[in-house]
Design a protein around this motif. Structure first.
Motif, PDB file in Angstrom:
ATOM      1  N   HIS A  56      26.886 -46.114 -19.496  1.00 34.49           N
ATOM      2  CA  HIS A  56      25.854 -46.774 -18.705  1.00 34.49           C
ATOM      3  C   HIS A  56      26.308 -46.849 -17.257  1.00 34.49           C
ATOM      4  CE1 HIS A  56      23.425 -48.677 -22.059  1.00 34.49           C
ATOM      5  NE2 HIS A  56      24.491 -48.242 -22.696  1.00 34.49           N
ATOM      6  N   VAL A  57      25.455 -46.453 -16.340  1.00 41.12           N
ATOM      7  CA  VAL A  57      25.702 -46.625 -14.916  1.00 41.12           C
ATOM      8  C   VAL A  57      24.478 -47.313 -14.329  1.00 41.12           C
ATOM      9  CG1 VAL A  57      26.153 -45.494 -12.714  1.00 41.12           C
ATOM     10  CG2 VAL A  57      27.124 -44.548 -14.822  1.00 41.12           C
ATOM     11  N   HIS A  58      24.685 -48.424 -13.629  1.00 42.03           N
ATOM     12  CA  HIS A  58      23.574 -49.179 -13.072  1.00 42.03           C
ATOM     13  C   HIS A  58      23.303 -48.761 -11.631  1.00 42.03           C
ATOM     14  CE1 HIS A  58      24.312 -52.676 -16.130  1.00 42.03           C
ATOM     15  NE2 HIS A  58      23.757 -51.602 -16.670  1.00 42.03           N
ATOM     16  N   GLY A  59      22.036 -48.661 -11.301  1.00 43.46           N
ATOM     17  CA  GLY A  59      21.641 -48.302  -9.950  1.00 43.46           C
ATOM     18  C   GLY A  59      20.138 -48.315  -9.824  1.00 43.46           C
ATOM     19  N   ASP A  60      19.654 -48.021  -8.634  1.00 42.73           N
ATOM     20  CA  ASP A  60      18.228 -48.094  -8.318  1.00 42.73           C
ATOM     21  C   ASP A  60      17.645 -46.686  -8.295  1.00 42.73           C
ATOM     22  OD1 ASP A  60      15.699 -48.622  -7.428  1.00 42.73           O
ATOM     23  OD2 ASP A  60      16.308 -49.707  -5.628  1.00 42.73           O
ATOM     24  N   LEU A  61      16.685 -46.427  -9.185  1.00 40.63           N
ATOM     25  CA  LEU A  61      16.049 -45.110  -9.231  1.00 40.63           C
ATOM     26  C   LEU A  61      15.281 -44.810  -7.954  1.00 40.63           C
ATOM     27  CD1 LEU A  61      14.700 -45.082 -12.898  1.00 40.63           C
ATOM     28  CD2 LEU A  61      16.643 -43.810 -11.999  1.00 40.63           C
ATOM     29  N   ALA A  62      14.894 -45.856  -7.219  1.00 43.34           N
ATOM     30  CA  ALA A  62      14.157 -45.652  -5.972  1.00 43.34           C
ATOM     31  C   ALA A  62      15.071 -45.208  -4.835  1.00 43.34           C
ATOM     32  CB  ALA A  62      13.424 -46.936  -5.581  1.00 43.34           C
ATOM     33  N   ARG A  63      16.389 -45.195  -5.068  1.00 42.53           N
ATOM     34  CA  ARG A  63      17.331 -44.828  -4.018  1.00 42.53           C
ATOM     35  C   ARG A  63      18.216 -43.664  -4.496  1.00 42.53           C
ATOM     36  NH1 ARG A  63      20.962 -48.232  -2.428  1.00 42.53           N
ATOM     37  NH2 ARG A  63      20.755 -47.949  -0.172  1.00 42.53           N
ATOM     38  N   LEU A  64      17.579 -42.626  -5.020  1.00 45.84           N
ATOM     39  CA  LEU A  64      18.332 -41.482  -5.537  1.00 45.84           C
ATOM     40  C   LEU A  64      19.200 -40.781  -4.490  1.00 45.84           C
ATOM     41  CD1 LEU A  64      16.046 -39.679  -8.147  1.00 45.84           C
ATOM     42  CD2 LEU A  64      18.074 -41.078  -8.539  1.00 45.84           C
ATOM     43  N   PRO A  65      18.808 -40.769  -3.195  1.00 41.58           N
ATOM     44  CA  PRO A  65      19.728 -40.157  -2.227  1.00 41.58           C
ATOM     45  C   PRO A  65      21.112 -40.822  -2.205  1.00 41.58           C
ATOM     46  CG  PRO A  65      17.548 -40.367  -1.270  1.00 41.58           C
ATOM     47  CD  PRO A  65      17.512 -41.106  -2.589  1.00 41.58           C
ATOM     48  N   HIS A  66      21.187 -42.064  -2.698  1.00 45.82           N
ATOM     49  CA  HIS A  66      22.468 -42.769  -2.764  1.00 45.82           C
ATOM     50  C   HIS A  66      23.028 -42.742  -4.185  1.00 45.82           C
ATOM     51  CE1 HIS A  66      21.737 -44.267   1.299  1.00 45.82           C
ATOM     52  NE2 HIS A  66      20.514 -44.554   0.916  1.00 45.82           N
ATOM     53  N   PHE A  67      22.643 -41.737  -4.943  1.00 47.84           N
ATOM     54  CA  PHE A  67      23.089 -41.609  -6.325  1.00 47.84           C
ATOM     55  C   PHE A  67      24.614 -41.517  -6.377  1.00 47.84           C
ATOM     56  CE2 PHE A  67      23.692 -39.226 -10.312  1.00 47.84           C
ATOM     57  CZ  PHE A  67      22.896 -39.986 -11.152  1.00 47.84           C
ATOM     58  N   PRO A  68      25.251 -42.191  -7.357  1.00 45.41           N
ATOM     59  CA  PRO A  68      26.722 -42.215  -7.406  1.00 45.41           C
ATOM     60  C   PRO A  68      27.340 -40.822  -7.398  1.00 45.41           C
ATOM     61  CG  PRO A  68      25.785 -43.781  -8.974  1.00 45.41           C
ATOM     62  CD  PRO A  68      24.637 -42.986  -8.425  1.00 45.41           C
ATOM     63  N   ARG A  69      28.307 -40.642  -6.505  1.00 48.23           N
ATOM     64  CA  ARG A  69      28.953 -39.352  -6.349  1.00 48.23           C
ATOM     65  C   ARG A  69      29.640 -38.886  -7.629  1.00 48.23           C
ATOM     66  NH1 ARG A  69      28.405 -34.863  -3.980  1.00 48.23           N
ATOM     67  NH2 ARG A  69      27.769 -36.058  -2.139  1.00 48.23           N
ATOM     68  N   GLU A  70      30.223 -39.843  -8.389  1.00 48.37           N
ATOM     69  CA  GLU A  70      30.956 -39.427  -9.581  1.00 48.37           C
ATOM     70  C   GLU A  70      30.041 -38.806 -10.627  1.00 48.37           C
ATOM     71  OE1 GLU A  70      30.128 -43.913 -10.203  1.00 48.37           O
ATOM     72  OE2 GLU A  70      30.589 -42.529  -8.563  1.00 48.37           O
ATOM     73  N   LEU A  71      28.757 -39.230 -10.649  1.00 51.81           N
ATOM     74  CA  LEU A  71      27.825 -38.637 -11.600  1.00 51.81           C
ATOM     75  C   LEU A  71      27.388 -37.247 -11.141  1.00 51.81           C
ATOM     76  CD1 LEU A  71      25.574 -41.632 -12.720  1.00 51.81           C
ATOM     77  CD2 LEU A  71      27.571 -40.652 -13.843  1.00 51.81           C
ATOM     78  N   ARG A  72      27.257 -37.054  -9.849  1.00 52.78           N
ATOM     79  CA  ARG A  72      26.924 -35.727  -9.341  1.00 52.78           C
ATOM     80  C   ARG A  72      28.075 -34.755  -9.625  1.00 52.78           C
ATOM     81  NH1 ARG A  72      23.730 -36.136  -3.609  1.00 52.78           N
ATOM     82  NH2 ARG A  72      23.226 -38.345  -3.647  1.00 52.78           N
ATOM     83  N   ASP A  73      29.290 -35.229  -9.362  1.00 54.62           N
ATOM     84  CA  ASP A  73      30.450 -34.363  -9.540  1.00 54.62           C
ATOM     85  C   ASP A  73      30.647 -33.969 -10.997  1.00 54.62           C
ATOM     86  OD1 ASP A  73      30.858 -34.571  -6.847  1.00 54.62           O
ATOM     87  OD2 ASP A  73      32.464 -36.064  -6.984  1.00 54.62           O
ATOM     88  N   ALA A  74      30.144 -34.794 -11.924  1.00 59.15           N
ATOM     89  CA  ALA A  74      30.289 -34.482 -13.347  1.00 59.15           C
ATOM     90  C   ALA A  74      29.471 -33.256 -13.737  1.00 59.15           C
ATOM     91  CB  ALA A  74      29.872 -35.680 -14.189  1.00 59.15           C
ATOM     92  N   GLY A  75      28.489 -32.886 -12.913  1.00 60.28           N
ATOM     93  CA  GLY A  75      27.709 -31.672 -13.149  1.00 60.28           C
ATOM     94  C   GLY A  75      26.972 -31.672 -14.470  1.00 60.28           C
ATOM     95  N   PRO A  76      25.943 -32.545 -14.637  1.00 60.86           N
ATOM     96  CA  PRO A  76      25.205 -32.552 -15.906  1.00 60.86           C
ATOM     97  C   PRO A  76      24.516 -31.217 -16.151  1.00 60.86           C
ATOM     98  CG  PRO A  76      24.021 -33.786 -14.220  1.00 60.86           C
ATOM     99  CD  PRO A  76      25.369 -33.470 -13.647  1.00 60.86           C
TER     100      PRO A  76
END
Length: 216
Positions: free
Chosen positions: A45-65
């Protein structure tokens, strides 16, 4: 596969997450934290605001889904932000749309004129020519219903090639955690009222519904 789900703790999401997990996929759920669904312990689980996707956590981007599933793309701006965020991150996107994109829905609601389209509708049935089908029902000028329309969402996803996308058009979904659509009748049931009054127009309403687990 590594599957990232945006949303995923509301109505259909938990069933989809459990199914993906049971199939052996590595699942991460990104959500606001307002609803903590009962999910397998290994689901991240990672908590965050879907309305602010440009600030999406870097660690999730780097994981390369391998796949990112967007359960809550409601507006054209949502879709544009989603594509900009994941175009070089994910191999494929799955985005949830709605059966209200069809022209038949616009004609049923009186948003546009013309005879009913032949039934049953197919995926290639004509789409609404009108836009923003729920704007007149929005309780406030800044409510999400003012800008809601799945047609522009689909157009944004289908007009680009950087993020291959699959669109799933859901019916009206019912099941556990569905409080908004049926709350007015669930409350009398929970109170134990001897009678349950349903407005005549709602009692006469006919629409395509799907149970949450089946849809997921």
């Amino acid at each position: 596969m590594r599957v990232l789900i945006l949303g995923g703790t509301g109505l259909t999401g938990p069933y989809a997450v459990r199914r993906l997990h049971a199939l052996g996929h590595e699942v991460t759920v990104f959500h606001r934290g307002e609803h903590e669904a009962e999910l397998p312990a290994s689901v991240r689980h990672v908590h965050g605001d879907l309305a602010r996707l440009p600030h999406f956590p870097r660690e999730l981007r780097d994981a390369g889904p391998d796949v990112v599933v967007h359960m809550w793309a409601m507006t054209e701006a949502d879709a544009e932000s989603f594509v900009d965020t994941f175009r070089e991150v994910a191999a494929r996107a799955v985005v949830i749309s709605s059966g209200d994109v069809y022209r038949s829905y616009g004609r049923l609601q009186g948003l546009e004129s013309g005879p009913p389209d032949p039934m049953p509708l197919t995926e290639g049935a004509p789409l609404r020519e009108s836009r923003y089908p729920y704007r007149d029902m929005a309780p406030t000028p800044d409510h999400w219903m003012v800008h809601y329309d799945k047609i522009p969402v689909e157009q944004v996803l289908m007009s680009q090639t950087d993020l291959p996308a699959t669109i799933l058009r859901f019916p009206a979904v019912l099941g556990p955690n569905e409080y908004r659509r049926f709350q007015r009748w669930l409350q009398p049931m929970l109170r134990g009222d001897a009678e349950m009054l349903i407005q005549e127009d709602w009692a006469a309403w006919r629409w395509t519904h799907g149970f949450a687990e089946d849809v997921a």
